[in-house]
Design an enzyme around this catalytic site. Structure first.
Site, PDB file in Angstrom:
ATOM      1  N   ARG A 114     -13.957 -16.163   6.800  1.00 56.25           N
ATOM      2  CA  ARG A 114     -13.237 -17.369   6.655  1.00 56.25           C
ATOM      3  C   ARG A 114     -13.735 -18.439   7.969  1.00 56.25           C
ATOM      4  O   ARG A 114     -13.664 -19.706   7.846  1.00 56.25           O
ATOM      5  CB  ARG A 114     -11.908 -17.215   6.783  1.00 56.25           C
ATOM      6  CG  ARG A 114     -11.222 -16.778   8.063  1.00 56.25           C
ATOM      7  CD  ARG A 114      -9.540 -17.087   8.172  1.00 56.25           C
ATOM      8  NE  ARG A 114      -9.088 -16.448   7.371  1.00 56.25           N
ATOM      9  CZ  ARG A 114      -8.382 -15.414   7.356  1.00 56.25           C
ATOM     10  NH1 ARG A 114      -8.475 -14.653   8.453  1.00 56.25           N
ATOM     11  NH2 ARG A 114      -7.634 -14.689   6.217  1.00 56.25           N
ATOM     12  N   TYR A 136       0.724  -4.337   2.887  1.00 56.67           N
ATOM     13  CA  TYR A 136      -0.496  -3.803   3.335  1.00 56.67           C
ATOM     14  C   TYR A 136      -0.653  -2.279   2.640  1.00 56.67           C
ATOM     15  O   TYR A 136      -1.566  -2.109   2.207  1.00 56.67           O
ATOM     16  CB  TYR A 136      -0.731  -3.765   4.792  1.00 56.67           C
ATOM     17  CG  TYR A 136      -2.031  -3.455   5.161  1.00 56.67           C
ATOM     18  CD1 TYR A 136      -3.160  -4.121   5.001  1.00 56.67           C
ATOM     19  CD2 TYR A 136      -2.226  -2.226   5.962  1.00 56.67           C
ATOM     20  CE1 TYR A 136      -4.553  -3.620   5.534  1.00 56.67           C
ATOM     21  CE2 TYR A 136      -3.177  -1.844   6.299  1.00 56.67           C
ATOM     22  CZ  TYR A 136      -4.439  -2.536   6.162  1.00 56.67           C
ATOM     23  OH  TYR A 136      -5.620  -2.167   6.827  1.00 56.67           O
ATOM     24  N   THR A 168     -10.820  -1.124  17.412  1.00 58.00           N
ATOM     25  CA  THR A 168     -11.323  -2.392  17.175  1.00 58.00           C
ATOM     26  C   THR A 168     -10.714  -3.583  18.000  1.00 58.00           C
ATOM     27  O   THR A 168      -9.648  -3.113  18.585  1.00 58.00           O
ATOM     28  CB  THR A 168     -11.049  -2.778  15.716  1.00 58.00           C
ATOM     29  OG1 THR A 168      -9.612  -2.967  15.464  1.00 58.00           O
ATOM     30  CG2 THR A 168     -11.462  -1.867  14.482  1.00 58.00           C
ATOM     31  N   LEU A 228     -11.142 -15.939   1.441  1.00 61.56           N
ATOM     32  CA  LEU A 228     -11.189 -15.177   0.315  1.00 61.56           C
ATOM     33  C   LEU A 228      -9.802 -14.881  -0.387  1.00 61.56           C
ATOM     34  O   LEU A 228      -9.705 -14.478  -1.420  1.00 61.56           O
ATOM     35  CB  LEU A 228     -11.725 -13.740   0.718  1.00 61.56           C
ATOM     36  CG  LEU A 228     -13.134 -13.700   1.038  1.00 61.56           C
ATOM     37  CD1 LEU A 228     -13.753 -12.633   1.512  1.00 61.56           C
ATOM     38  CD2 LEU A 228     -14.156 -14.423  -0.188  1.00 61.56           C
ATOM     39  N   GLN A 276       3.581   3.686   6.877  1.00 62.69           N
ATOM     40  CA  GLN A 276       3.563   3.180   8.341  1.00 62.69           C
ATOM     41  C   GLN A 276       5.010   2.780   8.787  1.00 62.69           C
ATOM     42  O   GLN A 276       5.374   2.951   9.698  1.00 62.69           O
ATOM     43  CB  GLN A 276       2.480   2.273   8.595  1.00 62.69           C
ATOM     44  CG  GLN A 276       2.586   1.784   9.938  1.00 62.69           C
ATOM     45  CD  GLN A 276       1.182   0.682  10.089  1.00 62.69           C
ATOM     46  OE1 GLN A 276       0.085   1.205   9.780  1.00 62.69           O
ATOM     47  NE2 GLN A 276       1.547  -0.382  10.781  1.00 62.69           N
ATOM     48  N   ASN A 283     -14.205  -5.363   2.685  1.00 62.10           N
ATOM     49  CA  ASN A 283     -13.760  -4.941   3.956  1.00 62.10           C
ATOM     50  C   ASN A 283     -12.361  -5.793   4.695  1.00 62.10           C
ATOM     51  O   ASN A 283     -11.740  -5.326   5.276  1.00 62.10           O
ATOM     52  CB  ASN A 283     -14.717  -4.836   4.819  1.00 62.10           C
ATOM     53  CG  ASN A 283     -14.331  -4.773   6.234  1.00 62.10           C
ATOM     54  OD1 ASN A 283     -13.912  -3.657   6.860  1.00 62.10           O
ATOM     55  ND2 ASN A 283     -14.593  -6.075   7.361  1.00 62.10           N
ATOM     56  N   ASN A 317      -3.318  -5.968   8.380  1.00 61.46           N
ATOM     57  CA  ASN A 317      -2.098  -5.386   8.409  1.00 61.46           C
ATOM     58  C   ASN A 317      -1.024  -6.422   8.789  1.00 61.46           C
ATOM     59  O   ASN A 317      -0.797  -6.520   9.977  1.00 61.46           O
ATOM     60  CB  ASN A 317      -2.122  -4.290   9.261  1.00 61.46           C
ATOM     61  CG  ASN A 317      -0.811  -3.372   9.074  1.00 61.46           C
ATOM     62  OD1 ASN A 317       0.276  -3.726   8.640  1.00 61.46           O
ATOM     63  ND2 ASN A 317      -1.134  -2.195   9.501  1.00 61.46           N
TER      64      ASN A 317
END
Length: 261
Positions: free
Chosen positions: A39, A155, A190, A65, A149, A91, A95
């Site tokens: 984006r 998510y 990450t 997207l 979770q 990909n 979350n």
């Protein structure tokens, strides 16, 4: 090992940062031609320039997207320029914490559009070209679909759908020689994960409490480790592997986490 990915046109959604960017870089190192769909145009340009600076090849398409029409537009742009698609890595996602208790119908559907609807639409619009190339599809998923979770229904549900679509597409696309697999991520380091850890009062202590429960070597999975598996699954060296949910997670999901204590 030569993966024979030279000049293969492989789309990577969310390829400008994090795991997606590691996949893009690894593909470029194997002489493939990754195309980022993301984006933020500045992030896309920066990621592509880094690859070019290292004598690799890459390109990008800027698209939001979560908007269905942008998915078709992105695929059309790739085809207009390159005329072929050899693979897709789904990909992009986030979350977003849309919970059962504090969420809503609107937020739940919005989460689905952020996290799984574009997985379907990108492949749907690219399918005629994947059939021509007998390409490969790779979905990146999350442990949340299997372990839960808490506080992230949108998510988790999206990742359950990613897993189901991986198996469903693997069956549907058998006649075309198209392989479909997924990598399931658990605790991976990450920039986004680092930002989340930094929100705690004692980030180092919080991180240690997490890594102590990862059985293999008590450490986070690196983006590069996920990227290496992704690149292998996209290559002809994994030519008889399809319909698989492959966990690159140091044993987090399937081994007794008490082993890490």
């Amino acid at each position: 090992m030569n993966l024979n990915l030279d000049n293969k046109i492989i789309i990577v959604s969310g390829g400008a940062k994090g795991i997606g960017n590691a996949i893009v870089k690894t593909l470029a190192e194997e002489k493939a031609f990754p195309i980022i769909i993301g984006r933020n145009e500045n992030d896309n340009k920066k990621a592509v320039q880094e690859i070019i600076d290292h004598r690799g090849k890459a390109d990008f398409v800027t698209a939001e997207l979560s908007q269905p029409e942008e998915c078709k537009k992105a695929i059309d742009e790739v085809i207009k320029k390159y005329e072929i698609i050899d693979g897709i890595v789904n990909n992009a996602g986030v979350n977003d914490g849309v919970s059962l208790e504090n969420g809503s119908y609107e937020k739940f559907l919005e989460s689905y559009h952020k996290n799984v609807v574009h997985y379907y639409l990108l492949v749907h619009h690219a399918l005629p070209y994947l059939k021509e190339s007998k390409g490969s599809i790779l979905n990146i998923g999350s442990k949340t679909a299997e372990t839960g979770q808490g506080g992230t229904s949108g998510y988790a549900a999206s990742n359950g759908a990613r897993n189901a679509l991986t198996r469903e597409w693997a069956v549907e696309l058998l006649p075309y020689g198209i392989r479909v697999n997924a990598i399931i991520v658990a605790e991976a380091w990450t920039p986004l994960y680092q930002s989340w850890i930094s929100t705690f009062e004692n980030p180092e202590e919080k991180l240690k409490s997490i890594t102590s429960k990862i059985p293999f070597e008590n450490r986070m999975t690196t983006s590069e480790e996920i990227a290496n598996m992704a690149t292998f699954l996209l290559s002809e060296k994994s030519s008889h592997t399809t319909g698989q949910l492959i966990h690159v997670d140091g044993g987090y999901v399937h081994l007794d986490r008490s082993l890490g204590l």
